[in-house]
Design a protein around this motif. Structure first.
Motif, PDB file in Angstrom:
ATOM      1  N   SER A  94     -57.894  46.296  -9.079  1.00 24.61           N
ATOM      2  CA  SER A  94     -56.658  46.221  -8.313  1.00 24.61           C
ATOM      3  C   SER A  94     -55.642  45.425  -9.125  1.00 24.61           C
ATOM      4  CB  SER A  94     -56.925  45.547  -6.960  1.00 24.61           C
ATOM      5  OG  SER A  94     -55.746  45.517  -6.195  1.00 24.61           O
ATOM      6  N   PRO A  95     -54.965  46.113 -10.056  1.00 27.44           N
ATOM      7  CA  PRO A  95     -54.061  45.413 -10.970  1.00 27.44           C
ATOM      8  C   PRO A  95     -53.020  44.577 -10.237  1.00 27.44           C
ATOM      9  CG  PRO A  95     -53.913  47.852 -11.230  1.00 27.44           C
ATOM     10  CD  PRO A  95     -54.986  47.566 -10.263  1.00 27.44           C
ATOM     11  N   GLY A  96     -52.858  43.323 -10.647  1.00 23.28           N
ATOM     12  CA  GLY A  96     -51.826  42.478 -10.063  1.00 23.28           C
ATOM     13  C   GLY A  96     -52.251  41.739  -8.805  1.00 23.28           C
ATOM     14  N   ALA A  97     -53.332  42.177  -8.184  1.00 26.03           N
ATOM     15  CA  ALA A  97     -53.760  41.493  -6.962  1.00 26.03           C
ATOM     16  C   ALA A  97     -54.229  40.090  -7.318  1.00 26.03           C
ATOM     17  CB  ALA A  97     -54.878  42.266  -6.275  1.00 26.03           C
ATOM     18  N   THR A  98     -53.840  39.112  -6.514  1.00 21.79           N
ATOM     19  CA  THR A  98     -54.258  37.740  -6.791  1.00 21.79           C
ATOM     20  C   THR A  98     -55.448  37.390  -5.909  1.00 21.79           C
ATOM     21  OG1 THR A  98     -52.754  36.824  -5.169  1.00 21.79           O
ATOM     22  CG2 THR A  98     -51.904  37.100  -7.406  1.00 21.79           C
ATOM     23  N   GLY A  99     -55.676  36.091  -5.794  1.00 17.83           N
ATOM     24  CA  GLY A  99     -56.894  35.629  -5.157  1.00 17.83           C
ATOM     25  C   GLY A  99     -56.950  35.842  -3.655  1.00 17.83           C
ATOM     26  N   ASN A 100     -58.124  35.548  -3.142  1.00 18.05           N
ATOM     27  CA  ASN A 100     -58.316  35.520  -1.699  1.00 18.05           C
ATOM     28  C   ASN A 100     -57.532  34.365  -1.126  1.00 18.05           C
ATOM     29  OD1 ASN A 100     -61.039  36.505  -2.989  1.00 18.05           O
ATOM     30  ND2 ASN A 100     -60.961  37.348  -0.937  1.00 18.05           N
ATOM     31  N   VAL A 101     -57.268  34.408   0.161  1.00 19.33           N
ATOM     32  CA  VAL A 101     -56.690  33.249   0.824  1.00 19.33           C
ATOM     33  C   VAL A 101     -57.601  32.054   0.528  1.00 19.33           C
ATOM     34  CG1 VAL A 101     -57.844  33.865   3.000  1.00 19.33           C
ATOM     35  CG2 VAL A 101     -55.903  32.303   3.032  1.00 19.33           C
ATOM     36  N   ALA A 102     -56.985  30.906   0.241  1.00 20.98           N
ATOM     37  CA  ALA A 102     -57.776  29.728  -0.127  1.00 20.98           C
ATOM     38  C   ALA A 102     -58.558  29.195   1.072  1.00 20.98           C
ATOM     39  CB  ALA A 102     -56.851  28.638  -0.667  1.00 20.98           C
ATOM     40  N   GLY A 114     -53.455  42.491  -0.778  1.00 24.96           N
ATOM     41  CA  GLY A 114     -52.594  41.541  -0.064  1.00 24.96           C
ATOM     42  C   GLY A 114     -51.341  42.188   0.499  1.00 24.96           C
ATOM     43  N   MET A 115     -51.335  43.516   0.596  1.00 24.00           N
ATOM     44  CA  MET A 115     -50.155  44.232   1.093  1.00 24.00           C
ATOM     45  C   MET A 115     -50.103  44.273   2.622  1.00 24.00           C
ATOM     46  SD  MET A 115     -50.357  47.326  -1.681  1.00 24.00           S
ATOM     47  CE  MET A 115     -49.137  48.453  -1.032  1.00 24.00           C
ATOM     48  N   HIS A 163     -56.652  39.018   0.779  1.00 25.10           N
ATOM     49  CA  HIS A 163     -56.107  38.463  -0.462  1.00 25.10           C
ATOM     50  C   HIS A 163     -54.675  38.032  -0.135  1.00 25.10           C
ATOM     51  CE1 HIS A 163     -59.240  39.394  -3.516  1.00 25.10           C
ATOM     52  NE2 HIS A 163     -59.675  40.139  -2.514  1.00 25.10           N
ATOM     53  N   ASP A 164     -54.206  36.999  -0.845  1.00 27.46           N
ATOM     54  CA  ASP A 164     -52.942  36.367  -0.429  1.00 27.46           C
ATOM     55  C   ASP A 164     -51.789  36.683  -1.375  1.00 27.46           C
ATOM     56  OD1 ASP A 164     -51.600  34.930   1.502  1.00 27.46           O
ATOM     57  OD2 ASP A 164     -51.951  32.989   0.539  1.00 27.46           O
ATOM     58  N   THR A 165     -51.834  37.837  -1.989  1.00 30.72           N
ATOM     59  CA  THR A 165     -50.855  38.214  -3.016  1.00 30.72           C
ATOM     60  C   THR A 165     -49.403  38.064  -2.547  1.00 30.72           C
ATOM     61  OG1 THR A 165     -52.536  39.818  -3.677  1.00 30.72           O
ATOM     62  CG2 THR A 165     -50.385  39.981  -4.772  1.00 30.72           C
ATOM     63  N   TYR A 166     -49.145  38.453  -1.299  1.00 33.31           N
ATOM     64  CA  TYR A 166     -47.783  38.353  -0.755  1.00 33.31           C
ATOM     65  C   TYR A 166     -47.631  37.169   0.214  1.00 33.31           C
ATOM     66  CZ  TYR A 166     -46.861  42.928  -2.809  1.00 33.31           C
ATOM     67  OH  TYR A 166     -46.689  43.952  -3.695  1.00 33.31           O
ATOM     68  N   GLY A 167     -48.614  36.292   0.252  1.00 32.98           N
ATOM     69  CA  GLY A 167     -48.518  35.122   1.122  1.00 32.98           C
ATOM     70  C   GLY A 167     -48.641  35.433   2.609  1.00 32.98           C
ATOM     71  N   HIS A 227     -56.841  39.370  18.101  1.00 33.59           N
ATOM     72  CA  HIS A 227     -57.624  40.583  18.396  1.00 33.59           C
ATOM     73  C   HIS A 227     -59.106  40.269  18.593  1.00 33.59           C
ATOM     74  CE1 HIS A 227     -54.815  44.009  18.021  1.00 33.59           C
ATOM     75  NE2 HIS A 227     -54.103  43.155  17.312  1.00 33.59           N
ATOM     76  N   GLY A 228     -59.479  38.986  18.497  1.00 35.65           N
ATOM     77  CA  GLY A 228     -60.856  38.607  18.793  1.00 35.65           C
ATOM     78  C   GLY A 228     -61.765  38.481  17.584  1.00 35.65           C
ATOM     79  N   ILE A 229     -61.220  38.645  16.393  1.00 37.86           N
ATOM     80  CA  ILE A 229     -62.039  38.506  15.178  1.00 37.86           C
ATOM     81  C   ILE A 229     -62.359  37.023  14.971  1.00 37.86           C
ATOM     82  CG2 ILE A 229     -62.152  38.913  12.676  1.00 37.86           C
ATOM     83  CD1 ILE A 229     -61.921  41.522  14.275  1.00 37.86           C
ATOM     84  N   ARG A 230     -63.611  36.722  14.593  1.00 42.09           N
ATOM     85  CA  ARG A 230     -64.021  35.331  14.413  1.00 42.09           C
ATOM     86  C   ARG A 230     -64.713  35.083  13.072  1.00 42.09           C
ATOM     87  NH1 ARG A 230     -60.835  35.015  17.659  1.00 42.09           N
ATOM     88  NH2 ARG A 230     -60.850  34.060  19.742  1.00 42.09           N
ATOM     89  N   THR A 231     -64.662  36.046  12.166  1.00 50.38           N
ATOM     90  CA  THR A 231     -65.227  35.841  10.830  1.00 50.38           C
ATOM     91  C   THR A 231     -64.163  36.157   9.791  1.00 50.38           C
ATOM     92  OG1 THR A 231     -67.420  36.480  11.630  1.00 50.38           O
ATOM     93  CG2 THR A 231     -67.102  36.485   9.244  1.00 50.38           C
ATOM     94  N   PHE A 232     -63.978  35.204   8.861  1.00 48.52           N
ATOM     95  CA  PHE A 232     -62.928  35.345   7.853  1.00 48.52           C
ATOM     96  C   PHE A 232     -63.463  34.968   6.475  1.00 48.52           C
ATOM     97  CE2 PHE A 232     -60.820  34.826  11.898  1.00 48.52           C
ATOM     98  CZ  PHE A 232     -59.838  35.807  11.847  1.00 48.52           C
ATOM     99  N   ASP A 233     -63.106  35.781   5.490  1.00 52.16           N
ATOM    100  CA  ASP A 233     -63.504  35.505   4.115  1.00 52.16           C
ATOM    101  C   ASP A 233     -62.400  34.692   3.432  1.00 52.16           C
ATOM    102  OD1 ASP A 233     -65.354  37.368   4.945  1.00 52.16           O
ATOM    103  OD2 ASP A 233     -64.914  38.847   3.391  1.00 52.16           O
ATOM    104  N   SER A 234     -62.797  33.767   2.588  1.00 50.78           N
ATOM    105  CA  SER A 234     -61.809  33.010   1.825  1.00 50.78           C
ATOM    106  C   SER A 234     -62.464  32.479   0.567  1.00 50.78           C
ATOM    107  CB  SER A 234     -61.241  31.864   2.673  1.00 50.78           C
ATOM    108  OG  SER A 234     -62.270  30.947   2.987  1.00 50.78           O
ATOM    109  N   SER A 235     -61.631  31.961  -0.313  1.00 49.85           N
ATOM    110  CA  SER A 235     -62.108  31.571  -1.629  1.00 49.85           C
ATOM    111  C   SER A 235     -61.535  30.206  -1.998  1.00 49.85           C
ATOM    112  CB  SER A 235     -61.649  32.657  -2.610  1.00 49.85           C
ATOM    113  OG  SER A 235     -61.783  32.224  -3.916  1.00 49.85           O
ATOM    114  N   VAL A 236     -62.401  29.290  -2.346  1.00 48.64           N
ATOM    115  CA  VAL A 236     -61.968  27.930  -2.631  1.00 48.64           C
ATOM    116  C   VAL A 236     -60.958  27.927  -3.800  1.00 48.64           C
ATOM    117  CG1 VAL A 236     -63.846  27.366  -4.245  1.00 48.64           C
ATOM    118  CG2 VAL A 236     -62.863  25.569  -2.829  1.00 48.64           C
ATOM    119  N   GLY A 237     -59.889  27.165  -3.647  1.00 49.15           N
ATOM    120  CA  GLY A 237     -58.854  27.109  -4.680  1.00 49.15           C
ATOM    121  C   GLY A 237     -58.022  28.384  -4.756  1.00 49.15           C
ATOM    122  N   GLY A 238     -58.272  29.326  -3.831  1.00 45.84           N
ATOM    123  CA  GLY A 238     -57.542  30.599  -3.861  1.00 45.84           C
ATOM    124  C   GLY A 238     -57.912  31.453  -5.066  1.00 45.84           C
ATOM    125  N   LEU A 239     -59.110  31.230  -5.587  1.00 41.56           N
ATOM    126  CA  LEU A 239     -59.567  31.995  -6.748  1.00 41.56           C
ATOM    127  C   LEU A 239     -59.672  33.470  -6.408  1.00 41.56           C
ATOM    128  CD1 LEU A 239     -62.702  29.924  -7.872  1.00 41.56           C
ATOM    129  CD2 LEU A 239     -60.404  29.778  -8.843  1.00 41.56           C
TER     130      LEU A 239
END
Ligand code: HMG
Ligand code: MG
Length: 323
Positions: free
Chosen positions: A267-275, A204-205, A233-237, A249-261
């Motif tokens: 990767s110590p300290g890294a939090t969840g994917n963008v919800a 998330g950096m 990942h949304d560690t830093y929002g 930039h034209g990207i149309r596919t995005f990974d995400s995780s329900v509830g931000g799990l």
């Protein structure tokens, strides 16, 4: 229009759960996948054929694949279910189940939309230290292994997604990740036959300017935007800011995780994917079409986070629920 369409890859059942310390019952994982399948999502990452010694939480991925192959999951749209495989051993474990269930899944050779499609995902890293921690080998060795996994997967007719991790920051090497190295690894994976590259901001950096620089570098290397997904990942929002940059930039596919799990065990300290709730809401505000029912994913996010005994990490989810 088709340019407004965005594909969301739901990674909650894999990335979201792999780092949980408490063993999650198989029934809960299956219920999560069954609920997600009803929301309009077309891509669901469902498990991981990795060494159980390394990631115990994913040990029952074979049972999840078996369940999917029973074709009992109801869905309004055809779904591709993805499973990670770090080596040919992982792929062979999946292949065994596929061979036991002939005709029960769609492939690229037999794209039958009435059946669940199965996809394999390999995962490289952009830095040597992360590659060693995550895969116990250097980048070059990993790419050789992935070439074999990709070729064997394609021979089975399976679509292949290839992750590159730590593309915008590494827990061990900091911000100092070379975008040219990312493009070089992505090119290698595409040349080996991968259908799609997912660029992982594992820590998330990532920031807006560096996301832009990375995608410019990918374009200069001749990599097509339609072959690229972003995995924030949304560690830093910053995930949605970086998503906006990626859209430009034209990207149309995005990974995400329900509830931000989520989080990565290496990767110590890294939090969840963008919800997923935040992603779907954000796309709606931009007039983009995800095909995903926001209320439905919101309910799932509230349910699964409660089931895991943790807070709901989706700000949109909480707002929609009035919580
Ligand atoms: P290793 O220890 O070097 O492998 O691990 P090995 O070949 O020496 O084998 C050691 C033992 O593991 C042997 O068992 C093998 O049979 C077994 P033993 O003889 O000791 O009983 N083994 C396996 N068992 C089941 N499935 C397999 C498998 N392979 C070997 N596939 C290895 C190398 C790659 C296997 C290991 O490091 C591993 O499994 N790593 C998993 C790492 C992982 O899952 N990380 C999280 C996913 S990546 C991620 O989260 C990032 C992502 O979200 C994107 C982003 O955010 O950037 C995708
Ligand atoms: Mg991840």
């Amino acid at each position: 229009s088709s340019d407004n369409r965005v594909r969301i890859v739901e990674v909650g059942a894999r990335d979201g759960l792999q780092n949980e310390k408490k063993v999650i019952p198989l029934a809960t994982k299956i219920e999560l996948i069954e609920r997600l399948a009803k929301t309009g999502l077309t891509s669901i990452e469902a498990g991981s054929f990795v060494a159980p010694k390394w990631v115990p939480q994913m040990a029952n991925s074979n049972e999840i694949l078996e369940y999917i192959l029973q074709q009992k999951i109801e869905a309004p749209v055809p779904i591709t279910y993805s499973f990670l495989a770090p080596n040919t051993k992982g792929l062979q474990n999946a292949e065994k189940l596929l061979k036991q269930n002939p005709g029960r899944f769609a492939t690229q050779l037999d794209p039958d939309v009435t059946k669940p499609a199965v996809e394999v995902a390999v995962f490289a890293a952009a830095t040597e230290s992360f590659s060693q921690k995550n895969l116990n080998c250097d980048i070059k060795t990993s790419l050789e292994r992935f070439k074999a996994v990709i070729q064997d997967s394609k021979a089975l007719g399976l679509r292949v997604r290839a992750y590159v991790s730590v593309v915008l920051g590494c827990p061990f090497e900091g911000f100092d990740v070379d975008p040219h190295k990312v493009a070089e690894i992505a090119t290698d994976l595409l040349e080996s036959g991968a259908d799609e590259i997912s660029l992982g901001d594992t820590t998330g950096m990532g920031t807006a300017p560096r996301t832009s620089a990375l995608l410019k570098c990918m374009a200069s290397a001749g990599i097509r935007t339609e072959d690229v997904a972003m995995h924030f990942h949304d560690t830093y929002g910053q995930a949605l800011v970086n998503t906006a940059v990626s859209l430009e930039h034209g990207i149309r596919t995005f990974d995400s995780s329900v509830g931000g799990l989520g989080g990565c065990p290496y990767s110590p300290g890294a939090t969840g994917n963008v919800a997923t709730e935040n992603m779907v809401y954000f796309m709606e505000t931009l007039g983009m079409e995800t095909g995903v029912d926001l209320d439905a994913v919101t309910d799932i996010g509230a349910w699964i986070t409660q089931e895991l005994g943790k807070g709901n990490d989706s700000s949109v989810g909480k707002a929609v629920l009035g919580a």
